[in-house]
Motif scaffolding. Structure first.
Motif, PDB file in Angstrom:
ATOM      1  N   UNK A  14      -3.537   4.195   9.519  1.00 54.14           N
ATOM      2  CA  UNK A  14      -3.409   3.890   8.090  1.00 54.14           C
ATOM      3  C   UNK A  14      -4.734   3.294   7.619  1.00 54.14           C
ATOM      4  N   UNK A  15      -5.006   3.394   6.334  1.00 53.91           N
ATOM      5  CA  UNK A  15      -6.224   2.766   5.823  1.00 53.91           C
ATOM      6  C   UNK A  15      -5.940   1.331   5.366  1.00 53.91           C
ATOM      7  N   UNK A  16      -6.986   0.607   5.026  1.00 58.58           N
ATOM      8  CA  UNK A  16      -6.835  -0.812   4.672  1.00 58.58           C
ATOM      9  C   UNK A  16      -6.007  -0.986   3.408  1.00 58.58           C
ATOM     10  N   UNK A  17      -6.155  -0.081   2.458  1.00 57.01           N
ATOM     11  CA  UNK A  17      -5.386  -0.189   1.216  1.00 57.01           C
ATOM     12  C   UNK A  17      -3.894  -0.066   1.484  1.00 57.01           C
ATOM     13  N   UNK A  18      -3.525   0.764   2.445  1.00 62.28           N
ATOM     14  CA  UNK A  18      -2.115   0.897   2.809  1.00 62.28           C
ATOM     15  C   UNK A  18      -1.575  -0.431   3.326  1.00 62.28           C
ATOM     16  N   UNK A  19      -2.352  -1.071   4.176  1.00 56.96           N
ATOM     17  CA  UNK A  19      -1.923  -2.357   4.725  1.00 56.96           C
ATOM     18  C   UNK A  19      -1.836  -3.415   3.628  1.00 56.96           C
ATOM     19  N   UNK A  20      -2.816  -3.416   2.730  1.00 59.27           N
ATOM     20  CA  UNK A  20      -2.826  -4.431   1.669  1.00 59.27           C
ATOM     21  C   UNK A  20      -1.634  -4.263   0.726  1.00 59.27           C
ATOM     22  N   UNK A  21      -1.382  -3.029   0.290  1.00 62.04           N
ATOM     23  CA  UNK A  21      -0.309  -2.802  -0.676  1.00 62.04           C
ATOM     24  C   UNK A  21       1.073  -2.996  -0.062  1.00 62.04           C
ATOM     25  N   UNK A  22       1.218  -2.664   1.202  1.00 56.58           N
ATOM     26  CA  UNK A  22       2.537  -2.780   1.832  1.00 56.58           C
ATOM     27  C   UNK A  22       2.790  -4.164   2.408  1.00 56.58           C
ATOM     28  N   UNK A  23       1.735  -4.987   2.508  1.00 56.07           N
ATOM     29  CA  UNK A  23       1.915  -6.327   3.055  1.00 56.07           C
ATOM     30  C   UNK A  23       2.160  -6.337   4.546  1.00 56.07           C
ATOM     31  N   UNK A  24       1.627  -5.372   5.265  1.00 53.38           N
ATOM     32  CA  UNK A  24       1.827  -5.274   6.708  1.00 53.38           C
ATOM     33  C   UNK A  24       0.474  -5.308   7.412  1.00 53.38           C
ATOM     34  N   UNK A  25       0.492  -5.720   8.669  1.00 50.73           N
ATOM     35  CA  UNK A  25      -0.723  -5.680   9.486  1.00 50.73           C
ATOM     36  C   UNK A  25      -0.752  -4.360  10.248  1.00 50.73           C
TER      37      UNK A  25
END
Length: 397
Positions: A14-25
């Motif tokens: 996953x890219x960083x934006x995916x992690x940021x928007x979903x609130x997951x590490x």
């Protein structure tokens, strides 16, 4: 937001934006199944996000075709407050990632977060005292419209799948089963396209005539689905009848050309027909815009029969006589007739496909017709599935 999923719906990256928007590490996502990380909201019995997303991803994995989904409401559980679910709205696009062999190896899952856009639209008039109410109304309206669109899409897909199933059954019923031709061996095959388009317009036929003669034909109707299958049945029957009373293949095509002008959907149909005279070891043929048959000699040389080619059925404004040519053959030669699904590829010159066919035939010149038909389909059709249906006839002369 971009994620790469395996065909089994496990996160590969996953890219960083995916992690940021979903609130997951990254550790909470990569290597885990999609719906373990993001299950449906158990407090919402009407939640359809998981079902719709899974159906889209499975469809992309099976067909290799891109799918744009309607906006989805897909709530996300807060990690800081377990049991608390945040209302979220997403706009997903799912696309295949193909390997060197043409098979789907990964799924590209691209998502746009549109929750704040929806809420901002509810506050756009600046009326802060009832902004929450306006936002809630807009969210509910957009969500309702998106669900309706998703349901319509699913009904259309089911209806199209049902039509495809009926069309294939109709076509299967109309195509003749292979019949013995004395001591001569033959094989026929029909392979429908894997996707929804370009299916049920191809046909083949073999007709035994008096005087040790056999007429063989293949054809391809423009269009797909039930309408193409119906037109195919009419033209196959017309050519079969004309072949029994005509002086040769050219005259038979002239008769069918006249008939095709009265059949809706028959225009631009391509047909190839040949009359094999077993006694004189000669073959007369004529083509209405169809790819040329391949005559495989015993020594491995391949000759494409292209000396009697004319426009497709109904393509001329006025009726005209059609050409025909005659070629001699020897015992042990092999005749191969096919439709364009076997040799044509998007963005590729037809000569490249014909070259592949010739190479494969030469490499298997001693192979029995039944096995040769399977080899041709296996080696020439795309490994990820053909986008056009294919009819094939192989005759050992």
């Amino acid at each position: 937001m971009v994620a790469l999923l395996t065909p089994e719906l496990v996160y590969a990256d996953v890219n960083e934006e995916f992690l940021r928007q979903s609130g997951r590490s990254r550790e909470q996502v990569v290597g885990r199944r999609l719906f373990e990380v993001f299950p449906d909201n158990p407090n919402d019995p009407a939640a359809t996000g998981r079902r719709n997303l899974e159906a889209s991803l499975r469809r992309v994995a099976a067909t290799g075709e891109r799918d744009t989904m309607a906006m989805q409401r897909y709530d996300v559980e807060s990690l800081e407050r377990p049991g608390h679910w945040e209302q979220r709205y997403w706009s997903p696009i799912n696309a295949p990632v193909l390997g060197p062999d043409g098979r789907v190896v990964l799924l590209l899952h691209r998502v746009e977060e549109v929750t704040e856009l929806i809420r901002a639209r509810g506050r756009s008039d600046g009326a802060s005292r009832d902004a929450g109410g306006r936002s809630a109304v807009l969210e509910a309206e957009l969500y309702s419209r998106a669900r309706e669109l998703q349901e319509v899409n699913e009904r259309l897909r089911h209806a199209h799948a049902r039509e495809r199933e009926v069309a294939l059954a109709l076509q299967d019923a109309m195509l003749p089963a292979p019949r013995p031709m004395g001591h001569h061996r033959s094989a026929v095959r029909y392979r429908p396209a894997t996707g929804a388009l370009n299916v049920c317009g191809d046909w083949y036929d073999l007709v035994e005539l008096p005087g040790e003669r056999t007429v063989v034909a293949v054809g391809d109707v423009v269009g797909h689905g039930l309408s193409a299958a119906g037109v195919m049945g009419q033209l196959r029957s017309a050519l079969s009848a004309a072949s029994r009373v005509s002086a040769g293949p050219a005259q038979a095509l002239e008769v069918v050309d006249l008939y095709a002008r009265s059949v809706d959907g028959a225009e631009s149909t391509t047909v190839m027909t040949a009359c094999i005279d077993w006694g004189s070891r000669s073959m007369t043929y004529s083509s209405a815009g169809h790819p040329p048959p391949a005559l495989l000699r015993r020594d491995g040389a391949v000759e494409f029969l292209d000396r009697a080619t004319d426009p497709p059925l109904g393509a001329r404004p006025e009726h005209a006589a059609r050409p025909e040519a005659t070629v001699a053959f020897a015992a042990g030669d092999t005749l191969v007739l096919y439709t364009d699904g076997l040799v044509e590829r998007r963005g590729e010159d037809i000569d490249t496909g014909l070259g592949r066919l010739a190479t494969t035939l030469a490499a298997h010149r001693a192979t029995d017709p039944e096995e040769l038909a399977d080899v041709l389909l296996f080696e020439l059709l795309p490994s990820g599935g053909a986008t056009d249906d294919t009819a094939l006839v192989v005759i050992r002369l």
